[in-house]
Design a protein around this motif. Structure first.
Motif, mmCIF file in Angstrom:
data_model
loop_
_atom_site.group_PDB
_atom_site.id
_atom_site.type_symbol
_atom_site.label_atom_id
_atom_site.label_comp_id
_atom_site.label_asym_id
_atom_site.label_seq_id
_atom_site.Cartn_x
_atom_site.Cartn_y
_atom_site.Cartn_z
ATOM 1 N N GLU A 458 36.826 30.381 -1.569
ATOM 2 C CA GLU A 458 38.054 30.387 -0.969
ATOM 3 C C GLU A 458 39.446 30.399 -2.164
ATOM 4 O OE1 GLU A 458 40.815 29.302 2.584
ATOM 5 O OE2 GLU A 458 38.447 30.412 3.508
ATOM 6 N N ILE A 459 39.688 31.702 -2.382
ATOM 7 C CA ILE A 459 40.775 31.887 -3.211
ATOM 8 C C ILE A 459 41.430 32.652 -2.342
ATOM 9 C CG2 ILE A 459 41.612 32.416 -5.962
ATOM 10 C CD1 ILE A 459 38.390 32.618 -6.657
ATOM 11 N N ILE A 460 42.926 31.909 -2.136
ATOM 12 C CA ILE A 460 44.599 32.949 -1.918
ATOM 13 C C ILE A 460 45.079 32.963 -2.613
ATOM 14 C CG2 ILE A 460 45.702 32.489 0.152
ATOM 15 C CD1 ILE A 460 44.431 30.846 1.597
ATOM 16 N N CYS A 461 45.601 34.266 -3.062
ATOM 17 C CA CYS A 461 46.527 35.030 -4.208
ATOM 18 C C CYS A 461 47.247 36.005 -4.184
ATOM 19 C CB CYS A 461 45.784 34.822 -5.535
ATOM 20 S SG CYS A 461 44.372 36.269 -5.422
ATOM 21 N N LYS A 462 47.908 36.701 -4.604
ATOM 22 C CA LYS A 462 48.650 37.930 -4.767
ATOM 23 C C LYS A 462 47.925 38.662 -4.830
ATOM 24 C CE LYS A 462 52.953 35.999 -6.718
ATOM 25 N NZ LYS A 462 54.085 35.447 -7.875
ATOM 26 N N LEU A 483 36.702 40.456 1.290
ATOM 27 C CA LEU A 483 38.392 40.382 0.595
ATOM 28 C C LEU A 483 38.357 40.498 1.900
ATOM 29 C CD1 LEU A 483 40.539 40.504 -0.979
ATOM 30 C CD2 LEU A 483 40.267 42.836 -1.019
ATOM 31 N N SER A 484 39.666 39.660 2.363
ATOM 32 C CA SER A 484 40.534 39.743 3.323
ATOM 33 C C SER A 484 41.925 39.724 3.116
ATOM 34 C CB SER A 484 40.730 38.762 4.370
ATOM 35 O OG SER A 484 38.985 38.582 4.462
ATOM 36 N N HIS A 485 42.638 40.261 3.736
ATOM 37 C CA HIS A 485 44.416 40.921 3.954
ATOM 38 C C HIS A 485 44.384 39.608 4.682
ATOM 39 C CE1 HIS A 485 43.815 43.963 1.596
ATOM 40 N NE2 HIS A 485 44.730 44.029 1.194
ATOM 41 N N VAL A 486 45.645 38.839 4.445
ATOM 42 C CA VAL A 486 45.684 37.559 5.070
ATOM 43 C C VAL A 486 47.628 37.264 4.966
ATOM 44 C CG1 VAL A 486 43.994 36.028 5.607
ATOM 45 C CG2 VAL A 486 45.715 35.590 3.309
ATOM 46 N N THR A 507 58.489 32.379 6.452
ATOM 47 C CA THR A 507 57.431 31.353 6.800
ATOM 48 C C THR A 507 56.222 32.054 6.067
ATOM 49 O OG1 THR A 507 58.090 32.050 8.855
ATOM 50 C CG2 THR A 507 59.238 30.280 8.109
ATOM 51 N N LEU A 508 55.996 33.129 6.515
ATOM 52 C CA LEU A 508 54.115 34.390 6.150
ATOM 53 C C LEU A 508 54.085 35.026 5.794
ATOM 54 C CD1 LEU A 508 52.734 33.748 10.179
ATOM 55 C CD2 LEU A 508 52.512 32.490 7.948
ATOM 56 N N LEU A 509 54.371 35.114 4.489
ATOM 57 C CA LEU A 509 53.622 36.079 3.071
ATOM 58 C C LEU A 509 52.338 36.877 3.061
ATOM 59 C CD1 LEU A 509 55.203 33.775 0.215
ATOM 60 C CD2 LEU A 509 57.085 35.508 1.967
ATOM 61 N N PRO A 510 52.550 37.936 2.916
ATOM 62 C CA PRO A 510 51.836 38.680 2.522
ATOM 63 C C PRO A 510 50.558 38.166 1.575
ATOM 64 C CG PRO A 510 53.279 39.806 1.644
ATOM 65 C CD PRO A 510 53.630 38.784 2.614
ATOM 66 N N LYS A 511 48.947 37.813 1.271
ATOM 67 C CA LYS A 511 48.227 37.702 0.956
ATOM 68 C C LYS A 511 47.091 38.341 0.932
ATOM 69 C CE LYS A 511 50.956 34.106 -1.178
ATOM 70 N NZ LYS A 511 51.650 34.120 -2.415
ATOM 71 N N ILE A 512 46.008 38.252 -0.330
ATOM 72 C CA ILE A 512 44.518 38.149 -0.184
ATOM 73 C C ILE A 512 43.582 37.407 0.163
ATOM 74 C CG2 ILE A 512 45.352 40.706 -0.843
ATOM 75 C CD1 ILE A 512 43.640 39.498 -3.690
ATOM 76 N N GLN A 513 42.679 37.090 0.736
ATOM 77 C CA GLN A 513 41.715 35.612 0.307
ATOM 78 C C GLN A 513 40.715 36.494 0.152
ATOM 79 O OE1 GLN A 513 41.732 33.108 3.872
ATOM 80 N NE2 GLN A 513 39.029 33.858 3.902
ATOM 81 N N LEU A 514 40.368 35.986 -0.982
ATOM 82 C CA LEU A 514 38.444 36.690 -1.466
ATOM 83 C C LEU A 514 37.814 35.114 -1.251
ATOM 84 C CD1 LEU A 514 37.314 38.837 -3.020
ATOM 85 C CD2 LEU A 514 38.426 37.446 -4.895
ATOM 86 N N ASP A 515 36.504 35.459 -0.489
ATOM 87 C CA ASP A 515 35.191 34.728 -0.619
ATOM 88 C C ASP A 515 34.372 34.528 -1.172
ATOM 89 O OD1 ASP A 515 37.108 32.635 1.158
ATOM 90 O OD2 ASP A 515 36.831 34.579 2.965
#
Length: 568
Positions: A458-462, A483-486, A507-515
C-alpha cells in the motif's frame, strides 16, 4: 411620447440585473459548505420573490413619490402619477420593474455574510423589511429627488444606494449573529472554513460581471442622443476596466502577502472593482477607473483580513468587504476623480472640496440611517422568533434542519465536516458490552503450502507522482493496481496554506493510495522502485505499508491463489 429604443434598453437592463440573482446564488453557495447549499439557493430565490411584491405594494411609492425631501409617499400597487421622475420616453411599468430588480439586489447581498447560521423564517422577515422601507427611504434621498439629490450627491448606479445599503445590513447582521461554530479557537484565532465548490463561486462571479454591464450601462435609462450613447460606451469600458485592474492588483498583492496568489480573494476583487466603480462609472475617465480599481484591489484584501482577524466578524463570502467597504469607498473616490462631464469636478480635477464633501456626507448619513433601522429589526427578531439557528441545526447543516433536504448533491460523497461545537469529543455509548459487541470468527486458511505467498503493498503519496509511479511499476512487471483518493496526515500536518488570508489547519491533506498485490515479483523490488520514484527529500513524500494476504479470489471465474492474479 414613448421611445421604443429607450424602453427596450431599460427592459434589457432589468433582465440582466435580474439574472444577477443567479450569480449571487452560485457565488454564495460555492464559498460556503455543501450542507448549506440548498438553504443558500432558497434564500436567493426568496429575496427576489419577497422583494417584488413588497416593492410594488410599498417600496416604490416611498422611493419615487414626490412627497418630501425625506420620504416619498405611500402608494400601494403604484397607482399615482410618477411622470415627474420617469425617464424620457420610458413608461411607468418598464421603469418600475427596472427599479424592482435593483431593490432585490440590495436585499440579496445580506444573505452571504449571514450564511450557514441564520434561521430561514427570520431571513424572510428582514429581507422583506429591506425591500419595504430600508432601501426605499435611503433610495429616495439619492434617486427619488430627496435631500441628497438636491445637494448634488452622485451615485450613478448604486454603489451606495444598493451595495453599501446591503453591505451595512450584512455587517450589522453578521455582528449580531456571531461567528459560525468553530470559526475561532479559544484564543480568538480565526480558522479557515473552506467553501465547498470553487467552480460554483467562479461561475457566479462571471455571471455577475456579465450582468453588471446591464446594472451600470442600462442606468442611463436612455439610448437616444449622442451624449447618452457616448456616455454608455464609457460606462461599459470603465466598469470592465476597474474590475480587471482590481483582479490584477489583488493577484499580485496576495502573491506577495501569502506566498501564492489567492484564488477566492482574487474573485472577490472582481466584485470589489465592479461595486466600487458603480457610483462614478459615468463621471470618471478610464485612467481614473484604473486607479480606483488599483485601490479596490488592495482594500478588498485588507478589509477581509480586518473583519476576519481584528473585528472577529465572520463573513463567509466577503460580502461586507465587497459591498459595504468598496461601495462606500467608490462613492467617495468619485469626489476625487470626477472629470466634470456629468457631475461637478472632483478634487483631483480642480473642483475643490465641495463635491467630495457631499459624497462623504451622503455615505455617512445613509450608513447611519441603515445601521439604526436594521439594528432594530435584527434585535426585534433575535428577541422574538430568534435570529440564529440552534447549534445542533448549524452543525447538521441548514439544508436538513430548515428544509428537510438531506443533501443538495444526491449521489455524491462529500467530505465530512470536522468542526464541532465543543473541542472535547462527544462520547458515544451503547447497550452491548464491549466483550460481546463483535463476535470473532476464525476462517479456515486457504494456504496449502504450495501456492506462492501473496503480499499487499500500500503506497500513499502525492497525486502528482502517480503517472511516474505507475509507469515504473508497470516496467517492473506489475499488472494490476487499485487507486483511491484519500485524506490523511502525518506528524507534520502539512505545510501552511492560506484561504482568504487565514491559515488553513491542514490536518487532513489530499493524497492518493495505490494498492498492489504481488506474489512472484519480489516485494523489496516494488518498495525500492516506489522509493526511487517518490523521493524528493521534502516532507510529504509518502509512506509504504506492507501486509500479508491470505488468499486471492477472482469473482468471475472462481479461480483462487496465484491463478486469480493472472489474465485469461
Amino acid at each position: 411620447m414613448y421611445s421604443g429604443i429607450n424602453t427596450l434598453w431599460v427592459l434589457l437592463g432589468a433582465a440582466l440585473v435580474f439574472f444577477m440573482q443567479a450569480g449571487f446564488s452560485m457565488c454564495e453557495a460555492g464559498f460556503t459548505r455543501a450542507k448549506n447549499t440548498g438553504n443558500i439557493l432558497m434564500k436567493n430565490l426568496m429575496d427576489f420573490c419577497i422583494g417584488t411584491p413588497c416593492f410594488w405594494l410599498f417600496g416604490f411609492g416611498v422611493m419615487f413619490g414626490t412627497g418630501t425631501a425625506l420620504f416619498g409617499w405611500i402608494d400601494p400597487m403604484i397607482c399615482k402619477d410618477y411622470s415627474a421622475i420617469l425617464p424620457e420616453g420610458v413608461p411607468l411599468w418598464a421603469y418600475a420593474v427596472f427599479q424592482t430588480v435593483f431593490c432585490a439586489t440590495s436585499a440579496t447581498i445580506v444573505s452571504g455574510a449571514m450564511a450557514e447560521r441564520t434561521k430561514f423564517s427570520a431571513y424572510c422577515i428582514y429581507s422583506a423589511a429591506i425591500s419595504l422601507f430600508i432601501y426605499p427611504i435611503s433610495g429616495h434621498w439619492i434617486w427619488g429627488g430627496g435631500w441628497l439629490a438636491q445637494l448634488g450627491f452622485h451615485d450613478f448606479a448604486g454603489s451606495t444606494a444598493v451595495h453599501m445599503v446591503g453591505g451595512v445590513c450584512a455587517l450589522i447582521g453578521a455582528k449580531i449573529l456571531g461567528p459560525r461554530i468553530g470559526k475561532y479557537d479559544a484564543k480568538g484565532k480565526p480558522r479557515a472554513i473552506l467553501g465547498h465548490n470553487l467552480t460554483f463561486a467562479a461561475l457566479g462571479v462571471f455571471i455577475l460581471w456579465f450582468c453588471w454591464f446591464g446594472f451600470n450601462g442600462a442606468s442611463t435609462v436612455s439610448m437616444t442622443g449622442d451624449d447618452t450613447i457616448i456616455s454608455a460606451g464609457l460606462i461599459f469600458f470603465n466598469t470592465n476596466l476597474a474590475a480587471a485592474v482590481a483582479c490584477c492588483v489583488t493577484l499580485v498583492f496576495t502573491w506577495l502577502r501569502y506566498g501564492k496568489p489567492d484564488v477566492s480573494m482574487t474573485y472577490n476583487a472582481a466584485l470589489a472593482g465592479l461595486v466600487g466603480i458603480t457610483a462614478g462609472c459615468d463621471a470618471v475617465s478610464p485612467a481614473g477607473a484604473a486607479v480606483m480599481g488599483l485601490v479596490f484591489g488592495i482594500v478588498i484584501v485588507l478589509a477581509v483580513e480586518f473583519f476576519d482577524k481584528v473585528a472577529k466578524i465572520d463573513d463567509p463570502v466577503g460580502a461586507i468587504s465587497v459591498h459595504c467597504v468598496c461601495g462606500a469607498l467608490g462613492t467617495i473616490l468619485t469626489g476625487l476623480f470626477a472629470t466634470g462631464v456629468s457631475t461637478e469636478k472632483g478634487l483631483f480635477y480642480g473642483g475643490g472640496f465641495h463635491f467630495l464633501g457631499v459624497q462623504t456626507l451622503g455615505v455617512v448619513t445613509v450608513a447611519a440611517y441603515v445601521t439604526v433601522v436594521i439594528t432594530a429589526v435584527f434585535l426585534l427578531l433575535k428577541h422574538t422568533i430568534g435570529l440564529r439557528a440552534s447549534a445542533e441545526d448549524e452543525l447538521a447543516g441548514l439544508d436538513i434542519s430548515e428544509h428537510g433536504l438531506p443533501t443538495a448533491y444526491a449521489g455524491f460523497a462529500m467530505s465530512p465536516d470536522t468542526l464541532t461545537a465543543e473541542e472535547t469529543p462527544v462520547a458515544v455509548t451503547g447497550d452491548v458490552p464491549e466483550a460481546e459487541a463483535i463476535p470473532v470468527k476464525r476462517e479456515p486458511s486457504f494456504t496449502d503450502g504450495t501456492s506462492p505467498k501473496f503480499t499487499k503493498v500500500e503506497i500513499i503519496c502525492k497525486e502528482a507522482r502517480f503517472e511516474a509511479l505507475k509507469s515504473a511499476l508497470m516496467e517492473l512487471g506489475i499488472t494490476g493496481m487499485t487507486l483511491s483518493h484519500v485524506l490523511g496526515c502525518g506528524v507534520q500536518k502539512g505545510r501552511p496554506e492560506f484561504y482568504r488570508g487565514v491559515e488553513v489547519e491542514a490536518t487532513l491533506l489530499p493524497k492518493i493510495q495505490l494498492d498492489i498485490v504481488v506474489s512472484k515479483i519480489p516485494v523489496r523490488s516494488v518498495i525500492e522502485t516506489a522509493k526511487k520514484v517518490l523521493y524528493t527529500g521534502h516532507i510529504g513524500d509518502g509512506k509504504i505499508f506492507v501486509y500479508d494476504v491470505e488468499n486471492v479470489v477472482k469473482v468471475r471465474t472462481g479461480e483462487e491463489g496465484y491463478d486469480a492474479l493472472q489474465g485469461d
